[in-house]
Enzyme design. Structure first.
Site, PDB file in Angstrom:
ATOM      1  N   ILE A   1      25.849  -7.822  -1.255  1.00 23.74           N
ATOM      2  CA  ILE A   1      25.344  -7.576   0.102  1.00 23.74           C
ATOM      3  C   ILE A   1      26.506  -7.210   1.031  1.00 23.74           C
ATOM      4  O   ILE A   1      26.384  -6.344   1.898  1.00 23.74           O
ATOM      5  CB  ILE A   1      24.554  -8.803   0.629  1.00 23.74           C
TER       6      ILE A   1
ATOM      7  N   TYR B   1      23.195 -25.489  -3.716  1.00 23.92           N
ATOM      8  CA  TYR B   1      23.403 -24.173  -3.077  1.00 23.92           C
ATOM      9  C   TYR B   1      22.723 -24.132  -1.711  1.00 23.92           C
ATOM     10  O   TYR B   1      23.346 -23.821  -0.694  1.00 23.92           O
ATOM     11  CB  TYR B   1      22.857 -23.059  -3.981  1.00 23.92           C
TER      12      TYR B   1
ATOM     13  N   PHE C   1      15.735 -13.609   2.176  1.00 26.01           N
ATOM     14  CA  PHE C   1      14.784 -13.868   1.110  1.00 26.01           C
ATOM     15  C   PHE C   1      15.331 -13.157  -0.140  1.00 26.01           C
ATOM     16  O   PHE C   1      16.521 -13.300  -0.413  1.00 26.01           O
ATOM     17  CB  PHE C   1      13.353 -13.527   1.570  1.00 26.01           C
TER      18      PHE C   1
ATOM     19  N   ARG D   1      10.914 -22.556 -14.262  1.00 26.55           N
ATOM     20  CA  ARG D   1      12.341 -22.839 -14.011  1.00 26.55           C
ATOM     21  C   ARG D   1      12.404 -23.946 -12.961  1.00 26.55           C
ATOM     22  O   ARG D   1      11.770 -23.821 -11.906  1.00 26.55           O
ATOM     23  CB  ARG D   1      13.013 -21.564 -13.496  1.00 26.55           C
TER      24      ARG D   1
HETATM   25  N1  UFG Z   1      12.235 -14.907 -12.639  1.00 29.68           N
HETATM   26  C1  UFG Z   1      11.695 -14.914 -13.904  1.00 29.68           C
HETATM   27  N2  UFG Z   1      12.530 -14.671 -14.964  1.00 29.68           N
HETATM   28  C2  UFG Z   1      13.875 -14.438 -14.806  1.00 29.68           C
HETATM   29  C3  UFG Z   1      14.412 -14.444 -13.501  1.00 29.68           C
HETATM   30  C4  UFG Z   1      13.554 -14.683 -12.428  1.00 29.68           C
HETATM   31  O1  UFG Z   1      10.491 -15.101 -14.101  1.00 29.68           O
HETATM   32  O2  UFG Z   1      14.565 -14.250 -15.813  1.00 29.68           O
HETATM   33  C5  UFG Z   1      11.337 -15.175 -11.508  1.00 29.68           C
HETATM   34  C6  UFG Z   1      11.697 -16.457 -10.774  1.00 29.68           C
HETATM   35  O3  UFG Z   1      11.049 -17.564 -11.334  1.00 29.68           O
HETATM   36  C7  UFG Z   1      11.208 -16.133  -9.357  1.00 29.68           C
HETATM   37  C8  UFG Z   1      11.393 -14.610  -9.237  1.00 29.68           C
HETATM   38  O4  UFG Z   1      11.498 -14.139 -10.574  1.00 29.68           O
HETATM   39  O5  UFG Z   1       9.848 -16.402  -9.243  1.00 29.68           O
HETATM   40  C9  UFG Z   1      12.663 -14.235  -8.484  1.00 29.68           C
HETATM   41  O6  UFG Z   1      13.752 -14.951  -9.058  1.00 29.68           O
HETATM   42  P1  UFG Z   1      15.270 -14.642  -8.681  1.00 29.68           P
HETATM   43  O7  UFG Z   1      16.112 -15.502  -9.553  1.00 29.68           O
HETATM   44  O8  UFG Z   1      15.500 -13.165  -8.695  1.00 29.68           O
HETATM   45  O9  UFG Z   1      15.368 -15.104  -7.166  1.00 29.68           O
HETATM   46  P2  UFG Z   1      15.014 -16.514  -6.509  1.00 29.68           P
HETATM   47  O10 UFG Z   1      13.727 -16.339  -5.777  1.00 29.68           O
HETATM   48  O11 UFG Z   1      15.086 -17.626  -7.467  1.00 29.68           O
HETATM   49  O12 UFG Z   1      16.272 -16.718  -5.563  1.00 29.68           O
HETATM   50  C10 UFG Z   1      16.637 -15.836  -4.535  1.00 29.68           C
HETATM   51  C11 UFG Z   1      18.143 -15.825  -4.390  1.00 29.68           C
HETATM   52  C12 UFG Z   1      18.654 -17.172  -3.997  1.00 29.68           C
HETATM   53  C13 UFG Z   1      17.929 -17.645  -2.769  1.00 29.68           C
HETATM   54  C14 UFG Z   1      16.442 -17.569  -2.965  1.00 29.68           C
HETATM   55  C15 UFG Z   1      15.761 -17.906  -1.700  1.00 29.68           C
HETATM   56  O13 UFG Z   1      18.744 -15.436  -5.597  1.00 29.68           O
HETATM   57  O14 UFG Z   1      20.030 -17.091  -3.708  1.00 29.68           O
HETATM   58  O15 UFG Z   1      16.058 -16.259  -3.362  1.00 29.68           O
HETATM   59  O16 UFG Z   1      14.429 -17.592  -1.759  1.00 29.68           O
HETATM   60  F1  UFG Z   1      18.268 -18.927  -2.535  1.00 29.68           F
END
Ligand code: UFG
Length: 327
Positions: A13, A141, A169, A281
């Site tokens: 970013i 975090y 987000f 997860r």
């Molecule tokens: N997901 C999967 N499989 C994967 C990776 C992700 O199903 O291999 C799903 C996750 O469960 C989630 C969605 O895809 O439902 C998005 O997951 P990400 O890991 O891409 O992102 P997150 O929503 O977990 O996290 C992001 C940022 C964080 C922040 C968060 C706040 O990476 O830093 O949004 O909402 F804290």
């Protein structure tokens, strides 16, 4: 035109925001220790390889460059890693920020835009999430970002430091002109993982399909990184014009499930995504969607690229380039 110091400007970013600042006519100095960022994301003339805890070097740089404001990205961002290495997250994210704030105080720099996260809300009781909802982080975090936001509140009161915290987000996508993109190592984010699954043929795992959502998979608010960069410019210019300290969500207000994102990736790429359904997860909320009205109404932010199709098209163009380069 202002002189802006960007910490973490070699990261995902941070590098997109640096590009946007330069295009807007601002002058930018980047401080990055390259522990997670990439030197190739920054013009070498701007890059200072300094650690945030090197207060003397930071003070010298801010004075020599006559820095008007700081945009602070430098931090670790992986929720899972933060549960395995909490000390690392508090020392780097909180300790690093505190060292930077100390250097700013010594150099007399009074304006800061801070990278915060939707993770400060944890598992919110209702969506869309508004900024007045309570801090309730569920990971080291998320809490590291809450701690810094709280410190900024005190410094507003006792140091006249004006700051804007932007609670991101799901940042995604790549520069529409293809100059930059997402290159985390290891990658944990959904869209780049889907593109990699297409490329390698190795199935990705969908983390749970038994959530209380229409198709059972988690819903997130995906925001294009260039729109996120624009939010930093709106925040910065508000502070430079004498605006007050505040906090804003940066999202679109629209949520997509993991399966919807998979379908959109298949449409854009014309390829099948190999995937399997796995367990949930730990720490994932079912639905995280922003109410982003405040950013639009107070700072006049207008997202341009955050429809899911444009997000995936730009990410795919960048991924294809990486594949062609053998990276
Ligand atoms: N997901 C999967 N499989 C994967 C990776 C992700 O199903 O291999 C799903 C996750 O469960 C989630 C969605 O895809 O439902 C998005 O997951 P990400 O890991 O891409 O992102 P997150 O929503 O977990 O996290 C992001 C940022 C964080 C922040 C968060 C706040 O990476 O830093 O949004 O909402 F804290």
């Amino acid at each position: 035109m202002a002189k802006i110091l960007v910490t973490g400007g070699a990261g995902y970013i941070g590098s997109h925001t640096t590009l946007a600042l330069v295009e807007r006519g601002h002058d930018v100095v980047v401080v990055d220790n390259l522990s997670r960022g990439h030197a190739h994301n920054v013009d070498p003339k701007r890059l200072w390889r300094i650690h945030l805890t090197d207060t003397d070097a930071l003070v010298r740089l801010m004075r020599a460059e006559k820095v008007d404001a700081v945009i602070h990205f430098a931090a670790y961002i992986a929720v899972g890693e933060s549960t395995r290495e909490p000390e690392l997250y508090f020392s780097n994210n909180v300790g690093g920020s505190l060292a930077l704030l100390t250097a700013m105080q010594q150099a007399g720099v009074k304006r800061l835009v801070f990278s915060s996260t939707a993770a400060v809300y944890g598992m919110p009781e209702r969506v869309p999430i508004t900024e007045d909802m309570p801090f309730a982080p569920v990971s080291p975090y998320g809490d590291s970002k809450v701690m810094v936001e709280r410190i900024l509140g005190w410094l507003d009161q006792y140091r006249d430091l004006r700051s804007i915290s932007l609670r991101y987000f799901n940042a995604c996508g790549a520069d529409p002109q293809g100059r930059l993109g997402e290159e985390h190592n290891p990658e944990t984010h959904l869209i780049p993982l889907l593109l990699k699954a297409i490329e390698t043929g190795v199935p990705m795992t969908v983390f749970g399909d038994d959530y209380d959502t229409p198709d059972g998979t988690c819903i997130r608010d995906y925001i294009h990184v260039s729109d996120l960069a624009e939010a930093h410019i709106c925040a910065l210019e508000s502070l430079l014009n004498g605006g007050p300290s505040d906090a804003f969500n940066v999202g679109t207000g629209a949520g997509y499930s993991v399966l919807e994102v998979i379908r959109a990736v298949e449409e854009v790429t014309g390829r099948k995504v190999p995937y399997e359904i796995g367990p949930r997860r730990p720490g994932d909320a079912a639905v995280l969607v922003a109410n982003a009205d405040k950013l639009r109404t107070v700072l006049g932010w207008r997202p341009q690229y955050s429809d899911l199709r444009t997000i995936i098209e730009t990410a795919w163009e960048f991924e294809k380039k990486r594949i062609a380069k053998g990276q």
